[in-house]
Design a protein around this motif. Structure first.
Motif, mmCIF file in Angstrom:
data_model
loop_
_atom_site.group_PDB
_atom_site.id
_atom_site.type_symbol
_atom_site.label_atom_id
_atom_site.label_comp_id
_atom_site.label_asym_id
_atom_site.label_seq_id
_atom_site.Cartn_x
_atom_site.Cartn_y
_atom_site.Cartn_z
ATOM 1 N N ALA A 49 0.847 -1.203 0.000
ATOM 2 C CA ALA A 49 0.000 0.000 0.000
ATOM 3 C C ALA A 49 0.880 1.251 0.000
ATOM 4 C CB ALA A 49 -0.921 -0.007 1.213
ATOM 5 N N LYS A 51 0.242 4.233 0.186
ATOM 6 C CA LYS A 51 -0.103 5.329 1.088
ATOM 7 C C LYS A 51 0.777 5.346 2.333
ATOM 8 C CE LYS A 51 -4.129 5.044 3.218
ATOM 9 N NZ LYS A 51 -5.536 4.715 3.541
ATOM 10 N N ASP A 70 -0.556 -1.236 -4.365
ATOM 11 C CA ASP A 70 -1.923 -0.753 -4.125
ATOM 12 C C ASP A 70 -1.846 0.764 -4.118
ATOM 13 O OD1 ASP A 70 -4.522 -0.186 -3.157
ATOM 14 O OD2 ASP A 70 -3.864 -0.387 -1.081
ATOM 15 N N ASN A 72 -3.778 4.522 -4.036
ATOM 16 C CA ASN A 72 -5.009 5.127 -3.507
ATOM 17 C C ASN A 72 -5.363 6.442 -4.165
ATOM 18 O OD1 ASN A 72 -6.761 4.514 -0.803
ATOM 19 N ND2 ASN A 72 -5.028 3.128 -1.059
ATOM 20 N N SER A 93 -7.373 1.636 -5.384
ATOM 21 C CA SER A 93 -8.390 1.768 -4.339
ATOM 22 C C SER A 93 -8.678 3.249 -4.125
ATOM 23 C CB SER A 93 -7.875 1.185 -3.015
ATOM 24 O OG SER A 93 -7.281 -0.065 -3.198
ATOM 25 N N HIS A 190 -11.217 -4.155 3.346
ATOM 26 C CA HIS A 190 -10.118 -3.583 4.153
ATOM 27 C C HIS A 190 -10.778 -2.911 5.353
ATOM 28 C CE1 HIS A 190 -6.493 -1.420 5.309
ATOM 29 N NE2 HIS A 190 -7.257 -0.349 5.420
ATOM 30 N N GLY A 192 -9.486 -1.702 8.263
ATOM 31 C CA GLY A 192 -8.840 -0.685 9.087
ATOM 32 C C GLY A 192 -7.347 -0.909 9.163
ATOM 33 N N SER A 193 -6.695 -0.111 9.983
ATOM 34 C CA SER A 193 -5.242 -0.161 10.081
ATOM 35 C C SER A 193 -4.828 -0.314 11.550
ATOM 36 C CB SER A 193 -4.676 1.135 9.496
ATOM 37 O OG SER A 193 -3.298 1.009 9.250
ATOM 38 N N GLN A 194 -3.572 -0.706 11.756
ATOM 39 C CA GLN A 194 -3.025 -0.937 13.104
ATOM 40 C C GLN A 194 -3.934 -1.899 13.892
ATOM 41 O OE1 GLN A 194 -0.179 -0.728 14.121
ATOM 42 N NE2 GLN A 194 -0.349 -0.983 16.286
ATOM 43 N N GLY A 230 -3.793 -3.697 7.013
ATOM 44 C CA GLY A 230 -4.330 -3.538 8.360
ATOM 45 C C GLY A 230 -3.534 -4.155 9.479
ATOM 46 N N GLU A 264 -2.794 -6.188 1.025
ATOM 47 C CA GLU A 264 -2.334 -4.809 0.764
ATOM 48 C C GLU A 264 -1.668 -4.223 2.005
ATOM 49 O OE1 GLU A 264 -5.995 -2.792 -0.083
ATOM 50 O OE2 GLU A 264 -6.242 -3.692 -2.049
ATOM 51 N N PRO A 265 -0.569 -4.819 2.466
ATOM 52 C CA PRO A 265 0.039 -4.305 3.693
ATOM 53 C C PRO A 265 0.822 -3.020 3.444
ATOM 54 C CG PRO A 265 1.393 -6.037 2.779
ATOM 55 C CD PRO A 265 0.185 -5.928 1.881
ATOM 56 N N GLY A 266 0.773 -2.128 4.392
ATOM 57 C CA GLY A 266 1.600 -0.915 4.336
ATOM 58 C C GLY A 266 2.443 -0.853 5.590
ATOM 59 N N ARG A 267 1.764 -0.565 6.709
ATOM 60 C CA ARG A 267 2.441 -0.385 7.998
ATOM 61 C C ARG A 267 3.304 -1.596 8.383
ATOM 62 N NH1 ARG A 267 0.203 2.981 11.887
ATOM 63 N NH2 ARG A 267 -1.774 2.841 10.772
ATOM 64 N N TYR A 365 3.343 5.965 7.360
ATOM 65 C CA TYR A 365 2.490 7.101 7.736
ATOM 66 C C TYR A 365 3.294 8.163 8.487
ATOM 67 C CZ TYR A 365 -0.800 3.533 6.368
ATOM 68 O OH TYR A 365 -1.445 2.559 5.656
HETATM 69 C C1 LIG Z 1 -7.542 0.260 0.878
HETATM 70 C C2 LIG Z 1 -6.358 0.167 1.761
HETATM 71 N N1 LIG Z 1 -5.502 -0.864 1.593
HETATM 72 C C3 LIG Z 1 -4.403 -1.002 2.358
HETATM 73 C C4 LIG Z 1 -4.107 -0.097 3.353
HETATM 74 C C5 LIG Z 1 -2.870 -0.292 4.164
HETATM 75 O O1 LIG Z 1 -3.158 -0.494 5.502
HETATM 76 P P1 LIG Z 1 -1.999 -0.845 6.523
HETATM 77 O O2 LIG Z 1 -0.939 0.167 6.375
HETATM 78 O O3 LIG Z 1 -2.662 -0.810 7.838
HETATM 79 O O4 LIG Z 1 -1.517 -2.223 6.186
HETATM 80 C C6 LIG Z 1 -4.980 0.978 3.579
HETATM 81 C C7 LIG Z 1 -4.731 1.904 4.682
HETATM 82 O O5 LIG Z 1 -5.519 2.117 5.548
HETATM 83 C C8 LIG Z 1 -6.127 1.131 2.746
HETATM 84 O O6 LIG Z 1 -6.957 2.148 2.898
#
Ligand SMILES: Cc1ncc(COP(=O)(O)O)c(C=O)c1O
Length: 422
Positions: A49, A51, A70, A72, A93, A190, A192-194, A230, A264-267, A365
């Motif tokens: 992700a 973002k 992924d 956004n 997304s 998806h 939520g996060s954390q 998430g 779709e991992p980010g954090r 983030y």
């Molecule tokens: C659609 C979508 N995918 C993936 C993520 C990544 O989430 P995370 O960083 O918690 O893994 C987010 C972030 O909230 C998101 O909105």
């Protein structure tokens, strides 16, 4: 002495200045390969992700490891392409897509567009018809599951703006089947996060897997189920689920599904791989007796504490002498907002002007939320490459600077900011 992959953080701060973000390429590699290995029992793709962190060098590193993307926003699609991702490796997304963004995604032929509403599906269909092409879509489900995370990053409950009900999705899959310019590629969820409890993630995966089964019985064969991101990280050193436990939980629900799993991992990939290094500008005791350590990082470099009272460990770069008792202080930035507080009531050794502090777990983030508030420049970013131990024994590398770190994004200047203005 705080080091990042054998490189003293003080050396980086001296050469690159502060505040500065520092990322460990080794930690990113370890996280990616651990997750990939944990998911190996099922056909899958990791769509990182953007973002969470989207600096080109980091994206190229992840792509080199086999990651997909992924995005956004249209901007994140552009950055992903610039980093080398192919359109077929990008899922798009986003809860509100502009007509330009839809047109770009459809024309590029991205792997799938994660659709948020019936109206958006119609706009995608009209665009694809006009362009004489077929858009691959996944419907985003709002499963009404509480992820047990901070309310500002909870996205899977029916009181939030994200996705659509399972009932609406089932009926829209019928519509997609009748539209020649649309192709049903998958389901997306998806929540939520954390997220540090696996149960909500399991429930969401179970719901998506069940829907994919129902659709197959109804004659709609999806390519993939995308369970989003998430997975949380530990900001305070308390235990959180491992990639193995996460994968077992998700794969347990998808075991009998012939569809590909997308995550779709980010954090979870970037969060613990980055630190923000900052220098003490002032130390003061207020007339009520409260102590403050004023540093040169602020809410403009790291918004999370001001935005959702997020906790980050803060540590001095140099270790305190054994006899020095810690002192309690708030660590604050220079911005004229009381919310510009990076840590509350932290026990820290006695600090002096010029000392360096590290704010930990800021790889995700962090930089991406930085702003120019107060006309502060965006900070530079540094990537540390760990070297093989043989090379370390042989002394400094000739190819890279001693310590094998490099600036992957320079500090913004006031000229950079003013270049956009009349
Ligand atoms: C659609 C979508 N995918 C993936 C993520 C990544 O989430 P995370 O960083 O918690 O893994 C987010 C972030 O909230 C998101 O909105």
């Amino acid at each position: 002495m705080f080091v990042c992959d054998d490189v003293p953080v003080a050396d980086i701060a001296r050469d690159a200045g502060t505040p500065v973000y520092v990322y460990s390429a080794g930690a990113i590699r370890d996280a990616y390969t651990s997750l990939d290995r944990a998911l190996a029992g099922h056909p899958h793709a990791i769509h990182y992700a953007l973002k969470a962190q989207s600096t080109l060098a980091i994206l190229r590193l992840l792509r080199g490891l086999g990651s997909a993307a992924d995005a956004n926003s249209g901007g994140e699609i552009d950055v992903a392409l610039r980093a080398g991702f192919l359109p077929s490796e990008i899922v798009f997304s986003g809860v509100g897509k502009t007509s330009e963004e839809i047109e770009r995604a459809v024309a590029l032929g991205v792997k799938t567009i994660n659709v948020e509403s019936a109206g958006e599906l119609q706009r995608i269909e009209q665009t694809a018809t006009r362009l004489g092409t077929r858009a691959r879509v996944a419907l985003r489900i709002n499963p009404d599951i509480d992820p047990e995370s901070h309310p500002h990053i909870s996205t899977g409950m029916k009181t939030t703006k994200f996705g659509m009900s399972t009932r609406e999705a089932m009926s829209l899959f019928g519509v997609i089947g009748r539209r020649p310019s649309l192709e049903a590629a998958g389901l997306h969820v998806h929540i939520g996060s954390q997220i540090t409890s696996l149960e909500p993630l399991r429930k969401a995966a179970a719901l998506a897997a069940g829907m994919a089964r129902d659709l197959r019985h109804a004659g709609v064969s999806l390519d993939h189920v995308d369970v989003g991101g998430g997975l949380g990280i530990s900001y305070d050193a308390s235990p959180v689920p491992t990639f193995e436990a996460y994968a077992r939980t998700i794969l347990g629900e998808l075991r009998h599904s012939p569809v590909q799993l997308l995550v779709e991992p980010g954090r979870a990939l970037l969060g613990s791989a980055g630190i923000l290094v900052t220098r003490v500008l002032d130390v003061k005791t207020q007339h009520g007796g409260k102590r403050f350590v004023v540093v040169d990082a602020s809410m403009t470099e790291l918004l999370r504490p001001a935005l959702y009272q997020a906790f980050h460990r803060i540590q001095p770069v140099s270790e305190a002498g054994p006899s020095e008792p810690p002192e309690t202080a708030d660590v604050v930035g220079p911005v004229c907002e009381t919310s510009d507080t990076l840590g509350v009531d932290r026990a820290l050794p006695r600090l002096a002007v010029g000392d360096l502090l590290v704010i930990r777990d800021t790889g995700a983030y962090g930089f991406v939320m930085a702003s120019n508030y107060n006309r502060r420049p965006l900070p530079p970013e540094v990537l540390v490459e760990s070297r093989p131990s043989t090379e370390l024994r042989a002394g400094p590398s000739t190819a890279l600077r001693a310590g094998a770190w490099r600036i992957i994004r320079r500090r913004q200047t006031i000229e950079d900011q003013l270049a956009l203005e009349e």
